[in-house]
Scaffold this active site. Sequence first.
Site, mmCIF file in Angstrom:
data_model
loop_
_atom_site.group_PDB
_atom_site.id
_atom_site.type_symbol
_atom_site.label_atom_id
_atom_site.label_comp_id
_atom_site.label_asym_id
_atom_site.label_seq_id
_atom_site.Cartn_x
_atom_site.Cartn_y
_atom_site.Cartn_z
ATOM 1 N N ASP A 1 0.674 -1.295 -0.018
ATOM 2 C CA ASP A 1 0.040 -0.091 0.185
ATOM 3 C C ASP A 1 0.859 1.298 0.095
ATOM 4 O O ASP A 1 0.403 2.054 0.910
ATOM 5 C CB ASP A 1 -0.821 0.014 1.240
ATOM 6 C CG ASP A 1 -2.047 0.977 1.070
ATOM 7 O OD1 ASP A 1 -2.343 1.483 -0.172
ATOM 8 O OD2 ASP A 1 -2.719 1.006 2.095
ATOM 9 N N ASP B 1 3.088 2.737 7.605
ATOM 10 C CA ASP B 1 1.823 1.815 7.212
ATOM 11 C C ASP B 1 0.638 2.558 7.040
ATOM 12 O O ASP B 1 0.800 3.965 7.005
ATOM 13 C CB ASP B 1 1.776 0.760 8.097
ATOM 14 C CG ASP B 1 1.457 0.957 9.571
ATOM 15 O OD1 ASP B 1 1.581 0.460 10.504
ATOM 16 O OD2 ASP B 1 1.116 2.289 9.802
ATOM 17 N N ARG C 1 -0.379 8.818 1.070
ATOM 18 C CA ARG C 1 -0.638 8.779 2.268
ATOM 19 C C ARG C 1 -0.158 7.890 3.268
ATOM 20 O O ARG C 1 -0.363 8.300 4.643
ATOM 21 C CB ARG C 1 -2.398 8.455 1.976
ATOM 22 C CG ARG C 1 -2.250 6.780 1.563
ATOM 23 C CD ARG C 1 -3.794 6.519 1.310
ATOM 24 N NE ARG C 1 -3.671 5.091 0.607
ATOM 25 C CZ ARG C 1 -3.747 4.932 -0.597
ATOM 26 N NH1 ARG C 1 -3.656 6.185 -1.448
ATOM 27 N NH2 ARG C 1 -3.757 3.611 -1.396
ATOM 28 N N ASN C 2 0.682 7.124 2.902
ATOM 29 C CA ASN C 2 1.363 6.253 3.873
ATOM 30 C C ASN C 2 2.731 6.520 4.175
ATOM 31 O O ASN C 2 3.485 5.711 4.375
ATOM 32 C CB ASN C 2 1.255 4.717 3.316
ATOM 33 C CG ASN C 2 -0.114 4.377 3.631
ATOM 34 O OD1 ASN C 2 -0.951 4.715 4.582
ATOM 35 N ND2 ASN C 2 -0.715 3.417 2.731
#
Length: 335
Positions: free
Chosen positions: A189, A207, A193-194
């Site tokens: 992912d 994460d 945003r991470n």
Amino acid sequence: MLYSMPQSEHGSSHPLPYGPIYDVPKPLKNTDDVLHVMPESVIEIRDLGVGRFGMVSLAATVGLSFKDIRLGENDDKHRSLLVAIKKLSPDGGKNLRDSFEKEIKYMARLHHPNVVHLLGVCMVGTPFIMMEYMENGDLNEFLQKQNLVDDGVSLLQENEISPLVLLYMTVQIASGMRYLASQRVVHRDIATRNCLVGHDFVVKISDFGMSRKLYESFYYRVHGKLILPIRWMAYESFYGKFSVKSDVWAFGITMWEIHTLARYEPYHELIDEELIADAMKGDRRQRPARPAIVPDAIYDVMLRCWVHDPFMRGDFEEVYSRLFLAYTRMCQQCS
């Protein structure tokens, strides 16, 4: 519901559940290497959000030196440090606690300047994981607040960013992903945003612990429960195949996000169902258009990330090397 998909060379005709963030790790040699702290070792300041395990809060350490948490040699226990704590919800059940403990084991063995560092754990009372706190928040939100200027680094004002800094951030994420690949960690992912941003444009891979609620619209919900980051997924991942090479594809999308200042979501011109149908075209699938500020050398790296065949797709050694070279050349031009 996802489109009905044909049988592929990767096996299943349906996407598999979107599993944990880490996959097939090398074993943790010594669990005693994790610093165990007590509830009174932190004072909570404010909530940061809701994560996968429960609340995520900003806190200050109490009675812990930089040396204790392995952030330096200063052993002054009266000096407090801001940290992020990810708490385990008391009503989460056994499966959630097992995932919580599994994340501790995975995170404890990761040590890289561009990967958020696990500082300690508390397993009494309300269990929590103590992580580095990055004062500028996640990269997606950070980028959206910036105005693009072409002033190198030294002349930048607040909320200004330059192409050189964008490439610097990109190189840092590539460096962290190269490290994770070397540890046989599949992120699954990777996206702006991470990633978290600290002082002086330092970026570290995290994460999805603090941003799932905030970015819920970025995930495609399957059968009401499973969620998939379809706009970052390689073709093979639609059939449940996640690997370092699918991370490379997602990193290419992350590069695109960075160089568009996260103003749009990837494939923003397509609704979810159109994107899935397009992804099923395999090698004929659309690739995101080159952002206006991206030179050919950088867009070529993105295209290497988006090669359909994962065996022919670039790896993180190649991607990092090419980006670092481009960054070095841009620095020389700015000097």
